[in-house]
Design an enzyme around this catalytic site. Structure first.
Site, PDB file in Angstrom:
ATOM      1  N   GLU A 243       9.478 -26.199 -30.691  1.00  0.00           N
ATOM      2  CA  GLU A 243       9.774 -26.047 -29.269  1.00  0.00           C
ATOM      3  C   GLU A 243       9.632 -24.597 -28.823  1.00  0.00           C
ATOM      4  O   GLU A 243       9.146 -24.312 -27.719  1.00  0.00           O
ATOM      5  CB  GLU A 243      11.178 -26.573 -28.970  1.00  0.00           C
ATOM      6  CG  GLU A 243      11.276 -28.086 -29.125  1.00  0.00           C
ATOM      7  CD  GLU A 243      12.663 -28.620 -28.844  1.00  0.00           C
ATOM      8  OE1 GLU A 243      12.823 -29.340 -27.829  1.00  0.00           O
ATOM      9  OE2 GLU A 243      13.576 -28.325 -29.621  1.00  0.00           O
TER      10      GLU A 243
ATOM     11  N   GLU B 291      13.608 -34.029 -34.772  1.00  0.00           N
ATOM     12  CA  GLU B 291      14.974 -34.305 -34.324  1.00  0.00           C
ATOM     13  C   GLU B 291      15.434 -35.741 -34.577  1.00  0.00           C
ATOM     14  O   GLU B 291      16.610 -35.977 -34.879  1.00  0.00           O
ATOM     15  CB  GLU B 291      15.104 -33.976 -32.832  1.00  0.00           C
ATOM     16  CG  GLU B 291      15.218 -32.502 -32.510  1.00  0.00           C
ATOM     17  CD  GLU B 291      13.878 -31.785 -32.467  1.00  0.00           C
ATOM     18  OE1 GLU B 291      13.846 -30.598 -32.104  1.00  0.00           O
ATOM     19  OE2 GLU B 291      12.844 -32.417 -32.797  1.00  0.00           O
TER      20      GLU B 291
END
Length: 792
Positions: free
Chosen positions: A645, A665
């Site tokens: 990210e 995640e």
């Protein structure tokens, strides 16, 4: 019209047996029973209470539904003495029952009454005949014996079918509340309580007397109840006078008026169809009918128009009475859920019911005195209601069961008077509640505001902290904030004064909002800090090389994962970078050769650290509205989860051959909320993005390059060299033009139509018309010489 039992549909549901069990650790015959054993004792008592043969009844049970214990109700909690892996079937097995269906209910004190309502409807529909509802807690025993040399092991591997409904905590906790430390019931209930006090215009002393007057009769009932955890009669003054043994928990609550969860208690309710009751020989004088019922839910805390009220509970009571065809005056006995005074006050306020109603408001003694048996308290209330109604046939008892933070309310109206099954229409009532206007709210509060409610939370150590819910003056939006450590003036106002309506100054940070009485006081706690680079940082290395800033995440032992302190340092560094006119390009990398960044430091979170990021996002980059100067990610190894990210937030990515990219995640029960779910589908083909997001799939540097995720792939160990070369190429252009290009791309990123985007009105070109670099670029081109950029 009077209904006779002979007229009833055989599927009509009836309660035919109730049972309770309890023990205290100071009892002479204390047995240290497990939760399963306590529930089994109560269930056995319920079967016997039916008056039929308990073995015959046990063999007829087709459904067993259990209330979830506290040790399985909170994320991260664990049973210190072990537990059964199938609580309902563990209890059923002790009775010799083998039901075809076992259910474990969601979290919340509404659970017992909700299960009565649900399985009454199930029986009425013909989908069950005999249902056993059970619940128990052995919290006191677990705390008493955990860690002792001879502690028991309550682990049971039962197996078998189980409909585990999960915790059902959605809507009960938000990031804002967690950041403010509002993770426990006393803190949130205190906010409701103080909002009510302010609405009444009552002084602290007046309100304390009201709480004590409300609960003193409850202690009298508890003192007579053999199952009570604290069978001690207390006066109103004794309940609310702060002493060493009655310390403050959360203003305005001393310990004696707070729900008591250190209990060993069990309760059970046996329900069946009229047809099954007759077949099993249950005498009609044991039958108790559910005349009315309702199940409703409240909004999230910050979305409630009035923090002093509980409209869902009031509507649930009214609807249950409507279903029963009764008025409030027809009720002969009440048990209103009483975890805190506000849970009772709010219902009384909405119904016009006097807190000192001579009929009384509890059948057990209430949660602070009888005991708050985890999620199972109201099972005891139903058991007491059945006993009261049998002793005085023809009366009506109302049980109101509350769950969450004044969040869920279930109601049952009971009587020995026969009645056909009456379905409720709670869905329609819920729709009306949901249609009410929602106040605006904001996660980040900045500027002048007014306190709407507040509380002070007290630790055993004597330390205290203030919590405020306020409304911004600018737009009326609601927010939650803490006081600053050391702000004694505001803390004293919250603890001893009348703070509601007070004007405060709010400021937001990544870790939450803070309030002070003045803007000047806020500046004392957070002095203005001009953006500038420090000499050194604890978790990050910084190097200036001309117009290039090299930033290295220096946590190689943690694969350069980020905890709050590292995030804060990166945020500060990038603030300085974007503000410094002599820095034109930044390169971000990770120390060592294993990882660029493994993302969020889950070990820090697992150890109890509060996971927060700066307002500018992960690494101080992922939530910035605009990155006005180029940032290059030099990916040297793994860019996993938050690491990817961060890279996605950068303008350019150089990866060495060993680089690996993944949004992992979902592998740890999270989502890529720091931009991954938004940026990855815009950076690679949608199907690949979906696969990476939904499976956590890793891709290597070559595949990333083939899909345009990275700009360049370089030999292993040379990511920084490649990034420096790319930075040199950027520096060859006008820094003014580079910034202008980034600005224009940012302004038009949301415009889908190309022509509309091209014609987007922007001041970018106006600025370039008078920029020195523009003229320098043109002159250098015509003079056939390298330009000398000045960044202006």
């Amino acid at each position: 019209m009077t209904t006779h039992s002979s007229d009833l549909d055989p599927r009509t549901p009836v309660l035919v047996g109730v049972g309770q069990s309890a023990e205290r650790i100071d009892d002479a015959d204390y047995r240290a029973l497990s939760a399963v054993d306590l529930a089994a004792e109560a269930a056995r008592a319920a079967l016997i209470d039916s008056g039929a043969g308990d073995r015959d009844v046990a063999g007829a049970i087709d459904t067993v539904a259990g209330i979830r214990q506290f040790e399985h109700s909170t994320p991260g909690a664990f049973p210190p003495l072990g537990s059964a892996d199938n609580f309902p079937r563990a209890v059923a097995g002790r009775l010799g029952a083998d039901p075809r269906r076992a259910v474990l209910e969601v979290v919340g004190g509404q659970g017992p009454q909700h299960l009565v309502n649900e399985f009454a409807a199930t029986i009425a529909a013909g989908d069950a005949e005999v249902a056993l509802l059970i619940g128990s807690e052995a919290i006191s025993t677990a705390q008493h014996l955990a860690g002792s040399a001879d502690q028991p092991d309550f682990t049971e591997h039962v197996g078998g079918q189980l409909e585990d409904r999960g915790r059902g905590l959605q809507g009960l906790m938000t990031r804002e509340l967690l950041a403010a430390g509002l993770a426990d019931p006393p803190s949130q209930y205190a906010l409701f309580e103080n909002a009510r006090r302010a609405g009444l215009g009552a002084s602290r002393a007046e309100y304390a007397r009201a709480m004590g007057t409300l609960f003193a009769p409850f202690t009298s009932v508890a003192a007579r109840n053999p199952y009570a955890a604290a069978p001690v009669q207390r006066s109103a003054e004794e309940l609310t006078t702060v002493t060493e043994s009655n310390r403050l928990i959360a203003d305005p609550y001393p310990r004696f008026v707070v729900s008591r969860d250190k209990v060993n208690q069990g309760a059970a309710v046996l329900m069946m169809s009229v047809g099954a009751a007759r077949r099993l020989g249950v005498a009609e004088d044991r039958w108790v009918f559910l005349h009315g019922h309702a199940d409703l839910r409240e909004r999230e805390l910050l979305d409630r128009p009035d923090l002093s009220a509980y409209p869902a509970a009031v509507a649930a009571v009214r609807h249950a009475l409507d279903v029963a065809g009764l008025d409030l005056d027809d009720i002969t006995a009440f048990d209103l859920y009483s975890c805190f005074p506000i849970a009772v006050f709010a219902v009384c306020d909405g119904l016009g019911l006097a807190p000192d109603d001579p009929r009384g408001l509890t059948l057990t003694g209430g949660l602070p005195f009888f005991g708050g048996a985890g999620n199972n308290y109201s099972m005891h209330a139903v058991a007491e209601a059945v006993a009261v109604l049998r002793s005085a046939p023809g009366g009506y008892a109302l049980v109101g069961a509350n769950g969450g933070m004044l969040s869920k309310y279930s109601v049952g109206v009971y009587s020995t008077t026969p009645t056909p099954w009456r379905p409720d229409d709670s869905g329609r009532v819920q729709s009306t509640l949901d249609a009410a206007e929602v106040p605006g709210r904001t996660r980040y509060a900045d500027g002048w505001a007014t306190i709407e409610t507040a509380t002070v939370l007290y630790e055993r150590s004597g330390s205290r902290r203030g919590v405020v819910i306020g409304r911004l003056e600018s737009d009326g939006s609601r927010f939650v904030a803490n006081t600053e450590r050391g702000d004694d003036e505001l803390l004293e106002l919250l603890a001893t004064g009348d703070p509601v309506g007070t004007r405060v100054f709010a400021r937001s940070f990544g870790y939450g909002n803070r309030v002070t009485l003045t803007a000047e006081r806020m500046a004392e706690f957070h002095p203005p800090r001009p953006p500038a680079l420090r000499e050194a940082y604890e978790h990050v290395l910084v190097r200036r090389d001309g117009h290039v800033l090299e930033v290295t995440i220096n946590r190689p032992d943690a694969r350069n994962s980020l905890h709050p302190e590292a995030n804060a340092e990166l945020d500060e560094i990038f603030d300085a970078y974007f503000a410094d006119p002599e820095l034109w390009v930044a390169i971000l990398t990770g120390a060592g050769d294993k990882a660029f960044s493994a993302g969020n430091d889950l070990s820090h979170t697992a150890s109890g650290g509060l996971p927060w990021t700066p307002k500018n996002g992960f690494a101080g980059l992922t939530s910035r509205e605009h990155l006005p100067k180029p940032v290059i990610a030099a990916v040297n190894g793994y860019a996993m989860g938050g690491g990817l990210e961060i890279a996605l937030a950068c303008h350019l990515i150089v990866a060495d051959e060993n680089a690996r990219f993944a949004l992992s995640e979902v592998k740890v029960g999270l989502i890529a909320a720091a931009g991954g779910l938004v940026r990855l589908p815009r950076a690679v083909p949608p199907k690949l993005a979906n696969e990476m997001i939904l499976t956590g799939r890793r891709i290597d540097a070559d595949e990333a390059a083939s899909h345009g995720l990275v700009n360049r792939v370089v030999p292993a160990g040379t990511a920084m060299d490649g990034a420096r070369k790319l930075a040199e190429e950027v520096l060859a252009g006008s820094p003014t033009s580079v910034r202008a290009s980034l600005q224009f791309m940012g302004e038009t990123a949301h415009i889908a139509d190309p022509v509309e985007a091209v014609n987007h009105p922007s001041r970018v070109m106006d600025h370039l018309l008078v920029a020195e670099d523009t003229m320098e670029g043109i002159m250098a081109f015509t003079q056939k010489r390298p330009p000398q950029w000045k960044n202006r």
